[in-house]
Motif scaffolding. Structure first.
Motif, PDB file in Angstrom:
ATOM      1  N   GLU A   1       0.833  -1.207   0.000  1.00 54.75           N
ATOM      2  CA  GLU A   1       0.000   0.000   0.000  1.00 54.75           C
ATOM      3  C   GLU A   1       0.868   1.257   0.000  1.00 54.75           C
ATOM      4  O   GLU A   1       0.604   2.209  -0.750  1.00 54.75           O
ATOM      5  CB  GLU A   1      -0.917  -0.025   1.226  1.00 54.75           C
ATOM      6  N   LEU A   2       1.907   1.272   0.825  1.00 56.62           N
ATOM      7  CA  LEU A   2       2.805   2.427   0.857  1.00 56.62           C
ATOM      8  C   LEU A   2       3.524   2.578  -0.475  1.00 56.62           C
ATOM      9  O   LEU A   2       3.630   3.682  -1.020  1.00 56.62           O
ATOM     10  CB  LEU A   2       3.812   2.272   1.993  1.00 56.62           C
ATOM     11  N   ARG A   3       3.997   1.483  -1.020  1.00 53.53           N
ATOM     12  CA  ARG A   3       4.732   1.530  -2.288  1.00 53.53           C
ATOM     13  C   ARG A   3       3.853   2.049  -3.421  1.00 53.53           C
ATOM     14  O   ARG A   3       4.305   2.835  -4.265  1.00 53.53           O
ATOM     15  CB  ARG A   3       5.271   0.132  -2.610  1.00 53.53           C
ATOM     16  N   SER A   4       2.599   1.656  -3.419  1.00 53.63           N
ATOM     17  CA  SER A   4       1.698   2.119  -4.482  1.00 53.63           C
ATOM     18  C   SER A   4       1.500   3.628  -4.407  1.00 53.63           C
ATOM     19  O   SER A   4       1.272   4.284  -5.435  1.00 53.63           O
ATOM     20  CB  SER A   4       0.349   1.404  -4.389  1.00 53.63           C
ATOM     21  N   ARG A   5       1.591   4.193  -3.205  1.00 55.49           N
ATOM     22  CA  ARG A   5       1.496   5.654  -3.068  1.00 55.49           C
ATOM     23  C   ARG A   5       2.789   6.324  -3.497  1.00 55.49           C
ATOM     24  O   ARG A   5       2.773   7.302  -4.247  1.00 55.49           O
ATOM     25  CB  ARG A   5       1.172   6.040  -1.615  1.00 55.49           C
ATOM     26  N   LEU A   6       3.904   5.803  -3.025  1.00 53.41           N
ATOM     27  CA  LEU A   6       5.184   6.449  -3.293  1.00 53.41           C
ATOM     28  C   LEU A   6       5.496   6.525  -4.782  1.00 53.41           C
ATOM     29  O   LEU A   6       6.042   7.527  -5.252  1.00 53.41           O
ATOM     30  CB  LEU A   6       6.306   5.715  -2.556  1.00 53.41           C
ATOM     31  N   VAL A   7       5.161   5.479  -5.529  1.00 53.36           N
ATOM     32  CA  VAL A   7       5.508   5.484  -6.953  1.00 53.36           C
ATOM     33  C   VAL A   7       4.647   6.466  -7.743  1.00 53.36           C
ATOM     34  O   VAL A   7       4.941   6.732  -8.918  1.00 53.36           O
ATOM     35  CB  VAL A   7       5.392   4.067  -7.564  1.00 53.36           C
ATOM     36  N   ARG A   8       3.611   7.019  -7.120  1.00 48.90           N
ATOM     37  CA  ARG A   8       2.772   8.022  -7.794  1.00 48.90           C
ATOM     38  C   ARG A   8       3.089   9.440  -7.339  1.00 48.90           C
ATOM     39  O   ARG A   8       2.371  10.382  -7.702  1.00 48.90           O
ATOM     40  CB  ARG A   8       1.293   7.718  -7.533  1.00 48.90           C
ATOM     41  N   HIS A   9       4.161   9.611  -6.565  1.00 50.64           N
ATOM     42  CA  HIS A   9       4.481  10.927  -6.011  1.00 50.64           C
ATOM     43  C   HIS A   9       5.495  11.715  -6.841  1.00 50.64           C
ATOM     44  O   HIS A   9       5.999  12.739  -6.389  1.00 50.64           O
ATOM     45  CB  HIS A   9       4.980  10.774  -4.572  1.00 50.64           C
ATOM     46  N   ASP A  10       5.823  11.244  -8.038  1.00 48.35           N
ATOM     47  CA  ASP A  10       6.729  11.974  -8.941  1.00 48.35           C
ATOM     48  C   ASP A  10       8.097  12.239  -8.317  1.00 48.35           C
ATOM     49  O   ASP A  10       8.693  13.298  -8.519  1.00 48.35           O
ATOM     50  CB  ASP A  10       6.098  13.309  -9.377  1.00 48.35           C
ATOM     51  N   ILE A  11       8.610  11.270  -7.567  1.00 48.88           N
ATOM     52  CA  ILE A  11       9.896  11.458  -6.894  1.00 48.88           C
ATOM     53  C   ILE A  11      11.030  11.548  -7.902  1.00 48.88           C
ATOM     54  O   ILE A  11      11.983  12.324  -7.722  1.00 48.88           O
ATOM     55  CB  ILE A  11      10.120  10.321  -5.879  1.00 48.88           C
ATOM     56  N   GLY A  12      10.938  10.788  -8.989  1.00 48.30           N
ATOM     57  CA  GLY A  12      11.952  10.896 -10.029  1.00 48.30           C
ATOM     58  C   GLY A  12      11.972  12.274 -10.671  1.00 48.30           C
ATOM     59  O   GLY A  12      13.038  12.826 -10.969  1.00 48.30           O
TER      60      GLY A  12
ATOM     61  N   ARG B   1      24.426  13.827 -14.424  1.00 47.06           N
ATOM     62  CA  ARG B   1      24.516  12.519 -15.069  1.00 47.06           C
ATOM     63  C   ARG B   1      23.231  11.741 -14.795  1.00 47.06           C
ATOM     64  O   ARG B   1      22.798  11.624 -13.651  1.00 47.06           O
ATOM     65  CB  ARG B   1      25.720  11.750 -14.540  1.00 47.06           C
ATOM     66  N   GLU B   2      22.645  11.205 -15.840  1.00 50.78           N
ATOM     67  CA  GLU B   2      21.359  10.531 -15.698  1.00 50.78           C
ATOM     68  C   GLU B   2      21.420   9.390 -14.693  1.00 50.78           C
ATOM     69  O   GLU B   2      20.477   9.181 -13.913  1.00 50.78           O
ATOM     70  CB  GLU B   2      20.884  10.017 -17.055  1.00 50.78           C
ATOM     71  N   GLU B   3      22.516   8.649 -14.676  1.00 54.99           N
ATOM     72  CA  GLU B   3      22.634   7.529 -13.746  1.00 54.99           C
ATOM     73  C   GLU B   3      22.600   8.002 -12.298  1.00 54.99           C
ATOM     74  O   GLU B   3      22.048   7.318 -11.426  1.00 54.99           O
ATOM     75  CB  GLU B   3      23.940   6.762 -14.000  1.00 54.99           C
ATOM     76  N   VAL B   4      23.168   9.170 -12.034  1.00 57.25           N
ATOM     77  CA  VAL B   4      23.182   9.685 -10.665  1.00 57.25           C
ATOM     78  C   VAL B   4      21.837  10.296 -10.308  1.00 57.25           C
ATOM     79  O   VAL B   4      21.386  10.204  -9.160  1.00 57.25           O
ATOM     80  CB  VAL B   4      24.328  10.698 -10.474  1.00 57.25           C
ATOM     81  N   VAL B   5      21.170  10.906 -11.265  1.00 60.81           N
ATOM     82  CA  VAL B   5      19.819  11.411 -11.002  1.00 60.81           C
ATOM     83  C   VAL B   5      18.903  10.239 -10.631  1.00 60.81           C
ATOM     84  O   VAL B   5      18.103  10.328  -9.693  1.00 60.81           O
ATOM     85  CB  VAL B   5      19.256  12.187 -12.210  1.00 60.81           C
ATOM     86  N   SER B   6      19.033   9.134 -11.336  1.00 65.56           N
ATOM     87  CA  SER B   6      18.243   7.946 -10.995  1.00 65.56           C
ATOM     88  C   SER B   6      18.628   7.399  -9.626  1.00 65.56           C
ATOM     89  O   SER B   6      17.763   6.976  -8.847  1.00 65.56           O
ATOM     90  CB  SER B   6      18.436   6.852 -12.056  1.00 65.56           C
ATOM     91  N   LEU B   7      19.919   7.383  -9.318  1.00 68.90           N
ATOM     92  CA  LEU B   7      20.377   6.965  -7.988  1.00 68.90           C
ATOM     93  C   LEU B   7      19.763   7.849  -6.910  1.00 68.90           C
ATOM     94  O   LEU B   7      19.251   7.353  -5.889  1.00 68.90           O
ATOM     95  CB  LEU B   7      21.904   7.038  -7.939  1.00 68.90           C
ATOM     96  N   LEU B   8      19.787   9.152  -7.130  1.00 67.04           N
ATOM     97  CA  LEU B   8      19.210  10.083  -6.164  1.00 67.04           C
ATOM     98  C   LEU B   8      17.713   9.828  -5.995  1.00 67.04           C
ATOM     99  O   LEU B   8      17.194   9.805  -4.869  1.00 67.04           O
ATOM    100  CB  LEU B   8      19.462  11.522  -6.624  1.00 67.04           C
ATOM    101  N   ALA B   9      17.007   9.629  -7.096  1.00 66.04           N
ATOM    102  CA  ALA B   9      15.566   9.394  -7.025  1.00 66.04           C
ATOM    103  C   ALA B   9      15.252   8.112  -6.255  1.00 66.04           C
ATOM    104  O   ALA B   9      14.338   8.077  -5.419  1.00 66.04           O
ATOM    105  CB  ALA B   9      14.982   9.335  -8.433  1.00 66.04           C
ATOM    106  N   ASP B  10      16.006   7.046  -6.522  1.00 64.45           N
ATOM    107  CA  ASP B  10      15.791   5.796  -5.799  1.00 64.45           C
ATOM    108  C   ASP B  10      16.074   5.980  -4.310  1.00 64.45           C
ATOM    109  O   ASP B  10      15.353   5.449  -3.454  1.00 64.45           O
ATOM    110  CB  ASP B  10      16.687   4.697  -6.370  1.00 64.45           C
ATOM    111  N   PHE B  11      17.110   6.737  -4.004  1.00 60.48           N
ATOM    112  CA  PHE B  11      17.462   6.976  -2.605  1.00 60.48           C
ATOM    113  C   PHE B  11      16.390   7.786  -1.888  1.00 60.48           C
ATOM    114  O   PHE B  11      16.013   7.485  -0.757  1.00 60.48           O
ATOM    115  CB  PHE B  11      18.820   7.688  -2.537  1.00 60.48           C
ATOM    116  N   VAL B  12      15.859   8.827  -2.542  1.00 60.44           N
ATOM    117  CA  VAL B  12      14.812   9.628  -1.920  1.00 60.44           C
ATOM    118  C   VAL B  12      13.568   8.780  -1.681  1.00 60.44           C
ATOM    119  O   VAL B  12      12.931   8.864  -0.616  1.00 60.44           O
ATOM    120  CB  VAL B  12      14.488  10.868  -2.782  1.00 60.44           C
ATOM    121  N   LEU B  13      13.206   7.940  -2.652  1.00 67.58           N
ATOM    122  CA  LEU B  13      12.067   7.054  -2.433  1.00 67.58           C
ATOM    123  C   LEU B  13      12.352   6.100  -1.270  1.00 67.58           C
ATOM    124  O   LEU B  13      11.471   5.840  -0.443  1.00 67.58           O
ATOM    125  CB  LEU B  13      11.743   6.271  -3.704  1.00 67.58           C
ATOM    126  N   TRP B  14      13.570   5.590  -1.186  1.00 67.44           N
ATOM    127  CA  TRP B  14      13.955   4.714  -0.067  1.00 67.44           C
ATOM    128  C   TRP B  14      13.801   5.450   1.263  1.00 67.44           C
ATOM    129  O   TRP B  14      13.314   4.866   2.249  1.00 67.44           O
ATOM    130  CB  TRP B  14      15.398   4.251  -0.265  1.00 67.44           C
TER     131      TRP B  14
END
Length: 365
Positions: free
Chosen positions: A38-49, A60-73
């Protein structure tokens, strides 16, 4: 509560691959099963990326993705452990859980928490930190994670007791539990450089980092107030602290919080220009990333489902204002941040970059 347009003098920017980055982060969350379904379904709709694509619009795109994954974590930890579970009311137990996660960040190859989704997500994050950063940057990231964990345990103790700290203590806690500090090492990785210790530890750089954390945290408290008040559990933000400490009405607390962040924003812009004037190219890049971080939070806050809460719509602004509500030059009556105002340049002119700006003793500890 209607939130009026706030002062936003920093121009917006966004990485051209923001849609791809956002989709990739949603897939990463599913792959590592971050949080409950339930939490994950909310987080993935919050435009964190998309949020992180605003923080590093040219990174660098790879680091932007790393940052986005970390913020979601981080939201998986904050929402899942601290805000929405009994663990968030048991600071003694919470510190044990977070301490074990910290050990995963320090020793990702260690044979512990192997079946824990958050631990496994953290292992992946640490591996990518090592890939794109230096040993020193990885160490600072782990140290910042420790500061963040320490601050959320502090907040959990207030949640357990149902108490509200005074403004000075709250401000100190918020500089760290707002999680801005754990992002700072990734700003360097995003553009493949490393600040020298002299650049990073210079009082003016440190103050600009703290001001970035303050503005981001105060903005978050303002824009998330509706979401938090509408919830069923304990909440703690700057508006509640001001109401509790000074006996203000909600509307007066909102106006006061906006005035506080506006005054800090004005100081931030002046000190930024002074520091950037004699900075190296890499330090100017870092200072620019701090500015992007501030504006990214504002743009994301007024557009993300996390704060607009469509099921119970928040009354948030659709635009920003170009002038502050408070442009005063006197320090705010918050002792833990008063040292920022001591860093304004002397009237005679700019100092040599190698000379520490005047500051109270506490700033140098």
């Amino acid at each position: 509560m209607t939130v009026p347009p706030i002062y936003a003098p920093i121009p917006p920017a966004i990485h051209p691959r923001h849609a791809v980055i956002d989709a990739r982060t949603a897939a990463w969350a599913e792959s590592f099963e971050i949080g409950s379904p339930e939490l994950r379904s909310r987080l993935v709709r919050h435009d964190i990326g998309t949020f992180c694509a605003r923080i590093l619009p040219e990174g660098r795109e790879e680091v932007v993705s790393l940052l986005a994954d970390f913020v979601l974590w981080l939201f998986g930890v904050d929402d899942g452990y601290c805000e929405e579970s009994d663990l968030g009311h048991r600071p003694g137990d919470l510190v044990g859980v977070l301490h074990r996660l910290l050990r995963v960040a320090q020793d990702p190859e260690g044979p512990f928490l192997l079946a824990d989704p958050l631990a496994n997500g953290l292992r992946d994050l640490r591996a990518r930190i090592d890939r794109f950063g230096t040993y020193a940057q990885a160490t600072r990231w782990v140290d910042a994670l420790r500061e963040y964990f320490f601050s959320v345990v502090w907040e959990a103790d207030h949640r357990r007791a149902g108490t509200v700290p005074n403004l000075d203590d709250y401000t100190l806690m918020r500089l760290y539990d707002g999680a801005a500090t754990v992002v700072f090492p990734l700003l360097e990785m995003g553009h493949d450089y490393e600040l020298t210790p002299q650049e990073r530890d210079h009082p003016a750089t440190r103050a600009l980092c703290e001001m970035t954390s303050f503005i981001i945290s105060w903005d978050n408290d303002i824009f998330s107030h509706h979401k938090e008040v509408s919830g069923k559990g304990f909440y703690l933000n700057a508006l509640r602290v001001l109401q509790h400490q000074d006996g203000l009405s909600p509307a007066a607390a909102l106006a006061t919080a906006i005035a506080q962040r506006d005054r800090v924003m004005c100081l931030y812009l002046r000190l930024h220009d002074h520091r950037a004037g004699t900075a190296s190219p890499r330090l100017r890049r870092y200072l620019s990333s701090l500015r992007h971080f501030v504006r990214a939070t504002q743009d994301w806050s007024v557009s993300s489902r996390r704060y607009t809460t469509p099921d119970n719509p928040a009354d948030l602004p659709s635009s920003f204002r170009s002038t502050p509500t408070d442009a005063g030059t006197e320090p705010l009556d918050i002792p833990v941040i008063r040292w920022w105002w001591s860093l304004l340049p002397e009237p005679e002119g700019a100092r040599d970059d190698e000379t520490p700006l005047r500051r109270p003793a506490v700033a140098g500890r």
